[in-house]
Enzyme design. Structure first.
Site, PDB file in Angstrom:
ATOM      1  N   HIS A 192       1.538   5.379   8.981  1.00 34.59           N
ATOM      2  CA  HIS A 192       1.223   6.078   6.846  1.00 34.59           C
ATOM      3  C   HIS A 192       2.292   7.521   8.198  1.00 34.59           C
ATOM      4  CE1 HIS A 192      -0.331   3.555   4.760  1.00 34.59           C
ATOM      5  NE2 HIS A 192      -0.729   2.037   5.863  1.00 34.59           N
ATOM      6  N   GLY A 246       9.348 -10.137   0.808  1.00 33.08           N
ATOM      7  CA  GLY A 246       9.834 -10.436  -0.395  1.00 33.08           C
ATOM      8  C   GLY A 246      10.122  -8.980  -1.143  1.00 33.08           C
ATOM      9  N   HIS A 248       8.042  -6.188   0.323  1.00 33.65           N
ATOM     10  CA  HIS A 248       7.882  -4.901   1.128  1.00 33.65           C
ATOM     11  C   HIS A 248       9.114  -4.553   2.202  1.00 33.65           C
ATOM     12  CE1 HIS A 248       3.432  -5.047   1.033  1.00 33.65           C
ATOM     13  NE2 HIS A 248       3.388  -3.950   0.886  1.00 33.65           N
ATOM     14  N   ASP A 270      -0.742  -7.877   6.125  1.00 32.45           N
ATOM     15  CA  ASP A 270      -1.480  -6.908   5.549  1.00 32.45           C
ATOM     16  C   ASP A 270      -2.169  -7.198   3.972  1.00 32.45           C
ATOM     17  OD1 ASP A 270      -2.490  -4.391   4.652  1.00 32.45           O
ATOM     18  OD2 ASP A 270       0.358  -3.471   3.882  1.00 32.45           O
ATOM     19  N   ALA A 305       0.009  -1.754  -3.097  1.00 34.80           N
ATOM     20  CA  ALA A 305      -1.411  -2.016  -2.003  1.00 34.80           C
ATOM     21  C   ALA A 305      -1.958  -3.221  -1.371  1.00 34.80           C
ATOM     22  CB  ALA A 305      -2.428  -1.445  -3.530  1.00 34.80           C
TER      23      ALA A 305
END
Length: 379
Positions: A192, A246, A248, A270, A305
Protein backbone atom coordinates in the site's frame (compact mmCIF):
# COMPACT_ATOMS: atom_id res chain seq x y z
CA UNK A 1 -10.84 -39.92 18.57
CA UNK A 2 -7.97 -39.86 16.07
CA UNK A 3 -5.82 -43.03 16.07
CA UNK A 4 -2.26 -42.50 17.26
CA UNK A 5 -0.91 -43.50 13.84
CA UNK A 6 -2.44 -42.81 10.43
CA UNK A 7 -1.00 -43.98 7.13
CA UNK A 8 -1.81 -42.29 3.82
CA UNK A 9 -0.52 -44.36 0.91
CA UNK A 10 -0.70 -44.86 -2.83
CA UNK A 11 -0.59 -41.17 -3.70
CA UNK A 12 1.48 -38.98 -5.97
CA UNK A 13 3.39 -36.55 -3.73
CA UNK A 14 4.10 -32.98 -4.82
CA UNK A 15 6.01 -30.59 -2.59
CA UNK A 16 8.96 -28.21 -2.83
CA UNK A 17 11.33 -31.20 -2.91
CA UNK A 18 9.72 -32.55 -6.10
CA UNK A 19 7.36 -35.35 -7.12
CA UNK A 20 7.15 -38.99 -6.03
CA UNK A 21 4.70 -41.63 -7.21
CA UNK A 22 3.54 -44.48 -5.00
CA UNK A 23 4.13 -42.22 -2.01
CA UNK A 24 3.17 -42.93 1.58
CA UNK A 25 3.32 -40.81 4.73
CA UNK A 26 2.88 -41.95 8.33
CA UNK A 27 1.44 -39.64 10.97
CA UNK A 28 1.93 -40.21 14.67
CA UNK A 29 -0.41 -37.80 16.36
CA UNK A 30 0.32 -34.37 14.91
CA UNK A 31 3.73 -35.19 13.43
CA UNK A 32 5.03 -36.91 10.30
CA UNK A 33 7.26 -39.74 11.49
CA UNK A 34 8.09 -41.49 8.21
CA UNK A 35 7.65 -41.18 4.45
CA UNK A 36 8.59 -43.32 1.50
CA UNK A 37 7.56 -44.93 -1.76
CA UNK A 38 6.52 -48.47 -2.56
CA UNK A 39 5.82 -50.88 0.28
CA UNK A 40 4.19 -49.03 3.19
CA UNK A 41 4.20 -49.87 6.90
CA UNK A 42 1.07 -50.74 8.86
CA UNK A 43 -0.87 -48.34 11.06
CA UNK A 44 -4.05 -48.22 13.11
CA UNK A 45 -5.72 -46.27 10.30
CA UNK A 46 -4.78 -46.72 6.66
CA UNK A 47 -6.11 -44.53 3.84
CA UNK A 48 -5.59 -45.56 0.21
CA UNK A 49 -5.22 -42.41 -1.91
CA UNK A 50 -5.69 -44.42 -5.13
CA UNK A 51 -3.20 -42.35 -7.09
CA UNK A 52 -4.51 -38.93 -6.06
CA UNK A 53 -2.12 -36.04 -5.58
CA UNK A 54 -0.98 -35.29 -2.04
CA UNK A 55 0.67 -32.02 -1.00
CA UNK A 56 1.60 -30.39 2.29
CA UNK A 57 -1.09 -28.31 3.93
CA UNK A 58 -1.41 -24.81 2.49
CA UNK A 59 -0.21 -21.77 4.44
CA UNK A 60 -1.91 -18.39 3.95
CA UNK A 61 0.07 -15.31 4.94
CA UNK A 62 -2.75 -12.91 4.09
CA UNK A 63 -6.43 -13.64 4.78
CA UNK A 64 -9.14 -11.46 6.34
CA UNK A 65 -12.17 -13.75 6.59
CA UNK A 66 -14.58 -16.16 4.96
CA UNK A 67 -17.90 -17.91 5.39
CA UNK A 68 -19.71 -14.59 5.69
CA UNK A 69 -17.56 -13.24 8.53
CA UNK A 70 -14.40 -11.16 8.92
CA UNK A 71 -11.62 -11.73 11.42
CA UNK A 72 -12.23 -8.35 13.05
CA UNK A 73 -15.79 -9.46 13.95
CA UNK A 74 -14.60 -11.40 17.01
CA UNK A 75 -13.51 -14.92 18.03
CA UNK A 76 -16.61 -16.75 16.76
CA UNK A 77 -16.18 -15.09 13.37
CA UNK A 78 -12.50 -15.99 13.33
CA UNK A 79 -13.26 -19.67 13.95
CA UNK A 80 -15.97 -19.77 11.29
CA UNK A 81 -13.76 -18.14 8.68
CA UNK A 82 -10.80 -20.37 9.51
CA UNK A 83 -13.00 -23.47 9.12
CA UNK A 84 -13.95 -22.39 5.59
CA UNK A 85 -10.35 -22.03 4.52
CA UNK A 86 -9.29 -25.29 6.20
CA UNK A 87 -11.92 -27.11 4.18
CA UNK A 88 -10.12 -25.83 1.09
CA UNK A 89 -6.69 -26.99 2.21
CA UNK A 90 -5.35 -24.06 4.26
CA UNK A 91 -4.16 -25.90 7.34
CA UNK A 92 -2.12 -23.00 8.78
CA UNK A 93 -2.60 -19.26 8.41
CA UNK A 94 -2.12 -15.84 9.79
CA UNK A 95 -5.10 -13.72 10.83
CA UNK A 96 -4.93 -10.50 8.82
CA UNK A 97 -6.41 -7.32 10.27
CA UNK A 98 -7.27 -4.24 8.23
CA UNK A 99 -6.56 -0.66 9.32
CA UNK A 100 -8.56 0.47 12.34
CA UNK A 101 -8.11 2.72 15.38
CA UNK A 102 -5.27 1.47 17.56
CA UNK A 103 -7.57 0.46 20.41
CA UNK A 104 -9.62 -1.71 18.03
CA UNK A 105 -6.49 -3.36 16.66
CA UNK A 106 -5.33 -4.01 20.21
CA UNK A 107 -8.65 -5.69 21.00
CA UNK A 108 -8.48 -7.82 17.83
CA UNK A 109 -4.93 -8.86 18.62
CA UNK A 110 -6.02 -9.93 22.08
CA UNK A 111 -8.72 -12.08 20.46
CA UNK A 112 -6.15 -13.71 18.16
CA UNK A 113 -4.03 -14.59 21.20
CA UNK A 114 -7.08 -15.90 23.05
CA UNK A 115 -8.01 -18.26 20.18
CA UNK A 116 -5.23 -20.55 21.39
CA UNK A 117 -5.37 -22.35 18.04
CA UNK A 118 -2.08 -24.05 17.05
CA UNK A 119 -3.09 -23.85 13.39
CA UNK A 120 -3.12 -20.04 13.61
CA UNK A 121 0.46 -18.88 13.18
CA UNK A 122 -0.18 -15.36 14.42
CA UNK A 123 -1.45 -12.03 13.17
CA UNK A 124 -0.73 -9.89 10.14
CA UNK A 125 -1.29 -6.15 10.57
CA UNK A 126 -2.17 -4.79 7.15
CA UNK A 127 -2.20 -1.23 8.40
CA UNK A 128 -2.60 1.29 9.81
CA UNK A 129 0.83 2.40 8.50
CA UNK A 130 -0.25 2.69 4.85
CA UNK A 131 -0.24 5.33 2.13
CA UNK A 132 -3.47 7.26 1.76
CA UNK A 133 -2.87 7.49 -1.99
CA UNK A 134 -2.60 3.69 -2.26
CA UNK A 135 -5.06 2.76 0.48
CA UNK A 136 -7.23 0.49 -1.66
CA UNK A 137 -10.20 -0.59 0.49
CA UNK A 138 -8.69 0.70 3.77
CA UNK A 139 -10.52 3.50 5.55
CA UNK A 140 -8.36 6.64 5.18
CA UNK A 141 -9.50 7.89 8.59
CA UNK A 142 -7.51 5.12 10.25
CA UNK A 143 -4.19 5.53 8.41
CA UNK A 144 -1.23 7.03 10.23
CA UNK A 145 2.59 7.16 10.15
CA UNK A 146 4.43 4.56 12.22
CA UNK A 147 5.71 6.27 15.36
CA UNK A 148 7.86 4.27 17.76
CA UNK A 149 5.15 4.47 20.41
CA UNK A 150 2.45 3.15 18.08
CA UNK A 151 4.66 0.32 16.83
CA UNK A 152 5.54 -0.73 20.38
CA UNK A 153 1.92 -0.48 21.46
CA UNK A 154 0.70 -2.87 18.76
CA UNK A 155 3.54 -5.33 19.21
CA UNK A 156 2.88 -5.40 22.95
CA UNK A 157 -0.84 -6.01 22.38
CA UNK A 158 0.02 -9.01 20.22
CA UNK A 159 2.07 -10.62 23.02
CA UNK A 160 4.35 -12.24 20.45
CA UNK A 161 1.53 -13.11 18.04
CA UNK A 162 2.23 -10.34 15.50
CA UNK A 163 4.18 -12.04 12.73
CA UNK A 164 3.87 -9.63 9.76
CA UNK A 165 3.36 -5.87 9.53
CA UNK A 166 2.65 -4.21 6.18
CA UNK A 167 3.75 -0.60 5.86
CA UNK A 168 4.46 2.09 3.26
CA UNK A 169 8.14 3.06 3.43
CA UNK A 170 7.53 6.65 2.28
CA UNK A 171 5.69 7.56 5.48
CA UNK A 172 7.53 9.66 8.07
CA UNK A 173 9.55 7.38 10.34
CA UNK A 174 8.82 4.29 8.24
CA UNK A 175 12.39 3.13 7.66
CA UNK A 176 13.10 3.46 11.37
CA UNK A 177 9.93 1.45 11.99
CA UNK A 178 11.15 -1.29 9.64
CA UNK A 179 14.26 -1.68 11.78
CA UNK A 180 12.29 -1.52 15.03
CA UNK A 181 9.79 -4.16 13.91
CA UNK A 182 12.39 -6.52 12.47
CA UNK A 183 14.48 -6.16 15.64
CA UNK A 184 11.41 -7.52 17.46
CA UNK A 185 11.52 -10.63 15.27
CA UNK A 186 8.54 -9.61 13.12
CA UNK A 187 8.52 -9.70 9.31
CA UNK A 188 7.97 -6.36 7.58
CA UNK A 189 6.13 -6.25 4.27
CA UNK A 190 6.24 -3.32 1.87
CA UNK A 191 2.74 -2.55 0.63
CA UNK A 192 0.00 0.00 0.00
CA UNK A 193 2.78 2.30 -1.08
CA UNK A 194 3.86 4.94 -3.59
CA UNK A 195 7.51 3.95 -3.15
CA UNK A 196 9.79 4.03 -6.17
CA UNK A 197 12.61 1.61 -6.88
CA UNK A 198 15.16 3.39 -4.71
CA UNK A 199 12.94 3.76 -1.66
CA UNK A 200 11.79 0.15 -1.88
CA UNK A 201 15.43 -0.93 -2.05
CA UNK A 202 16.12 1.11 1.09
CA UNK A 203 13.20 -0.59 2.88
CA UNK A 204 14.51 -4.02 1.92
CA UNK A 205 17.97 -2.93 2.99
CA UNK A 206 16.52 -1.94 6.37
CA UNK A 207 15.10 -5.43 6.82
CA UNK A 208 11.75 -5.72 5.01
CA UNK A 209 11.47 -9.18 3.46
CA UNK A 210 7.99 -9.35 1.92
CA UNK A 211 5.98 -7.48 -0.72
CA UNK A 212 2.26 -7.35 0.09
CA UNK A 213 0.05 -8.46 -2.85
CA UNK A 214 2.56 -7.61 -5.58
CA UNK A 215 1.32 -5.15 -8.24
CA UNK A 216 -1.78 -4.20 -6.25
CA UNK A 217 -1.95 -0.95 -4.26
CA UNK A 218 1.47 0.12 -5.55
CA UNK A 219 3.08 1.41 -8.76
CA UNK A 220 3.33 -1.18 -11.51
CA UNK A 221 6.48 -2.24 -13.34
CA UNK A 222 7.49 0.32 -15.94
CA UNK A 223 10.32 -0.28 -18.36
CA UNK A 224 12.04 2.83 -16.97
CA UNK A 225 10.42 2.87 -13.53
CA UNK A 226 10.54 -0.65 -12.05
CA UNK A 227 9.02 0.48 -8.75
CA UNK A 228 8.71 -1.69 -5.65
CA UNK A 229 7.94 -4.83 -7.68
CA UNK A 230 11.18 -4.38 -9.60
CA UNK A 231 13.06 -3.92 -6.33
CA UNK A 232 11.51 -7.11 -4.92
CA UNK A 233 12.25 -9.13 -8.05
CA UNK A 234 15.90 -8.04 -7.94
CA UNK A 235 16.41 -8.83 -4.24
CA UNK A 236 16.91 -12.55 -3.55
CA UNK A 237 15.94 -12.00 0.11
CA UNK A 238 12.41 -10.82 -0.69
CA UNK A 239 9.24 -12.90 -1.17
CA UNK A 240 6.39 -11.54 -3.29
CA UNK A 241 2.78 -12.19 -2.30
CA UNK A 242 0.49 -12.89 -5.25
CA UNK A 243 -3.33 -12.93 -5.34
CA UNK A 244 -4.06 -15.26 -8.25
CA UNK A 245 -7.82 -14.97 -8.63
CA UNK A 246 -7.93 -13.69 -12.22
CA UNK A 247 -8.93 -10.18 -11.11
CA UNK A 248 -5.98 -8.81 -9.14
CA UNK A 249 -3.19 -9.89 -11.52
CA UNK A 250 -3.47 -11.24 -15.08
CA UNK A 251 -2.33 -14.87 -15.35
CA UNK A 252 0.30 -13.92 -17.95
CA UNK A 253 1.85 -11.43 -15.52
CA UNK A 254 1.56 -13.94 -12.67
CA UNK A 255 3.61 -16.45 -14.70
CA UNK A 256 6.21 -13.73 -15.32
CA UNK A 257 6.52 -13.16 -11.55
CA UNK A 258 7.06 -16.88 -10.97
CA UNK A 259 9.73 -16.90 -13.69
CA UNK A 260 11.39 -13.72 -12.40
CA UNK A 261 11.47 -14.76 -8.74
CA UNK A 262 11.83 -18.56 -8.64
CA UNK A 263 11.12 -19.90 -5.17
CA UNK A 264 10.10 -16.44 -3.95
CA UNK A 265 6.39 -16.16 -4.79
CA UNK A 266 3.85 -16.85 -2.04
CA UNK A 267 0.29 -17.36 -3.21
CA UNK A 268 -2.13 -15.68 -0.79
CA UNK A 269 -5.90 -15.38 -0.74
CA UNK A 270 -6.38 -11.86 0.71
CA UNK A 271 -9.86 -13.30 1.22
CA UNK A 272 -12.63 -11.27 2.81
CA UNK A 273 -15.91 -12.47 4.30
CA UNK A 274 -17.43 -13.67 1.02
CA UNK A 275 -14.83 -16.43 0.51
CA UNK A 276 -16.68 -19.72 0.51
CA UNK A 277 -19.95 -17.83 0.18
CA UNK A 278 -22.09 -16.18 -2.46
CA UNK A 279 -22.45 -12.80 -4.14
CA UNK A 280 -24.01 -10.01 -2.11
CA UNK A 281 -23.22 -7.26 0.37
CA UNK A 282 -20.52 -7.61 3.02
CA UNK A 283 -18.32 -5.45 5.23
CA UNK A 284 -14.55 -5.12 5.42
CA UNK A 285 -13.09 -3.04 8.21
CA UNK A 286 -16.44 -1.29 8.63
CA UNK A 287 -16.74 -0.44 4.91
CA UNK A 288 -19.49 -1.69 2.62
CA UNK A 289 -18.35 -4.21 0.01
CA UNK A 290 -20.32 -5.55 -2.95
CA UNK A 291 -19.49 -8.97 -4.41
CA UNK A 292 -20.59 -9.66 -7.98
CA UNK A 293 -19.52 -12.78 -9.89
CA UNK A 294 -17.08 -13.46 -7.07
CA UNK A 295 -15.29 -10.10 -7.36
CA UNK A 296 -15.33 -7.90 -4.23
CA UNK A 297 -15.27 -4.10 -4.59
CA UNK A 298 -16.00 -1.19 -2.29
CA UNK A 299 -19.70 -0.44 -2.72
CA UNK A 300 -20.30 2.08 -5.49
CA UNK A 301 -16.72 1.93 -6.79
CA UNK A 302 -14.41 -0.24 -8.87
CA UNK A 303 -11.85 -0.50 -6.05
CA UNK A 304 -11.02 -4.12 -5.26
CA UNK A 305 -11.71 -4.98 -1.62
CA UNK A 306 -9.82 -8.19 -1.02
CA UNK A 307 -10.88 -11.36 -2.80
CA UNK A 308 -13.21 -14.33 -2.49
CA UNK A 309 -10.33 -16.70 -3.17
CA UNK A 310 -9.43 -19.93 -1.40
CA UNK A 311 -5.94 -21.31 -1.84
CA UNK A 312 -7.01 -24.46 -3.67
CA UNK A 313 -8.39 -22.21 -6.41
CA UNK A 314 -5.19 -20.18 -6.41
CA UNK A 315 -3.30 -23.44 -7.00
CA UNK A 316 -5.57 -24.39 -9.91
CA UNK A 317 -5.17 -20.92 -11.41
CA UNK A 318 -1.38 -21.11 -11.13
CA UNK A 319 -1.27 -24.44 -12.95
CA UNK A 320 -3.63 -23.10 -15.63
CA UNK A 321 -1.29 -20.11 -16.04
CA UNK A 322 1.51 -22.51 -16.93
CA UNK A 323 3.33 -22.57 -13.58
CA UNK A 324 5.01 -25.92 -12.91
CA UNK A 325 2.99 -27.82 -10.26
CA UNK A 326 6.02 -28.20 -7.96
CA UNK A 327 6.55 -24.43 -8.04
CA UNK A 328 2.86 -23.72 -7.58
CA UNK A 329 2.63 -26.03 -4.57
CA UNK A 330 5.80 -24.54 -3.08
CA UNK A 331 4.19 -21.09 -3.34
CA UNK A 332 1.42 -22.33 -1.03
CA UNK A 333 3.63 -24.27 1.36
CA UNK A 334 7.42 -24.03 1.66
CA UNK A 335 7.72 -20.40 0.56
CA UNK A 336 5.28 -18.91 3.11
CA UNK A 337 6.75 -21.23 5.75
CA UNK A 338 10.17 -19.74 5.03
CA UNK A 339 8.81 -16.20 5.41
CA UNK A 340 7.66 -17.09 8.92
CA UNK A 341 10.72 -19.16 9.82
CA UNK A 342 8.53 -22.23 10.45
CA UNK A 343 9.32 -25.92 9.88
CA UNK A 344 6.22 -26.35 7.75
CA UNK A 345 5.38 -26.88 4.12
CA UNK A 346 6.98 -30.26 3.36
CA UNK A 347 5.89 -33.87 3.55
CA UNK A 348 8.93 -34.99 5.50
CA UNK A 349 9.68 -36.59 8.89
CA UNK A 350 9.61 -34.13 11.75
CA UNK A 351 7.20 -31.78 10.03
CA UNK A 352 3.61 -31.28 11.21
CA UNK A 353 1.10 -33.80 9.91
CA UNK A 354 -0.61 -31.37 7.51
CA UNK A 355 -1.65 -32.74 4.13
CA UNK A 356 -4.07 -32.02 1.29
CA UNK A 357 -5.32 -34.70 -1.12
CA UNK A 358 -6.32 -33.38 -4.54
CA UNK A 359 -8.12 -34.95 -7.47
CA UNK A 360 -6.91 -34.76 -11.07
CA UNK A 361 -8.61 -31.38 -11.54
CA UNK A 362 -6.85 -30.01 -8.40
CA UNK A 363 -10.03 -29.96 -6.31
CA UNK A 364 -9.67 -30.90 -2.65
CA UNK A 365 -10.69 -34.43 -1.71
CA UNK A 366 -9.38 -34.61 1.86
CA UNK A 367 -7.46 -32.50 4.39
CA UNK A 368 -5.44 -33.39 7.48
CA UNK A 369 -4.32 -30.68 9.89
CA UNK A 370 -1.99 -31.61 12.77
CA UNK A 371 -2.86 -35.25 12.10
CA UNK A 372 -6.63 -34.80 12.34
CA UNK A 373 -8.91 -35.09 9.34
CA UNK A 374 -11.06 -32.04 8.75
CA UNK A 375 -14.12 -31.52 6.57
CA UNK A 376 -12.96 -30.90 3.01
CA UNK A 377 -14.41 -29.01 0.08
CA UNK A 378 -17.36 -27.59 1.99
CA UNK A 379 -18.19 -23.88 2.42
Amino acid sequence: MTPSKTLLHGGSKIDADGRSDGFWVLFDGGTIVATGTGRAPTAEESVDLAGARITPGFIDLHVHGGGGTAFDDGPRAMRRALAVHRAHGTTRSLVSLVSAPLEELEASLAEVVALDDPLVLGAHLEGPFLSTARRGAHDPRHLRPPTADDVDRLLAAGRGAVRVVTLAPELPGALEAVRRITDAGVTVAVGHTEADLGLAERAFGAGARLLTHALNAMPGIGHRTPGPVGAALADERVVLELILDGSHVHPVVAALLFAGAPGRVALVSDAMAAAGGCDGSYRLGGREVTVTDGVAVLAGTQTLAGSTLTLDRALRNAVLAGVEPVDAVAALTAVPARVLGQDLGRLAPGHPADAVVLDDDWTVRAVWAAGERVAAGTP
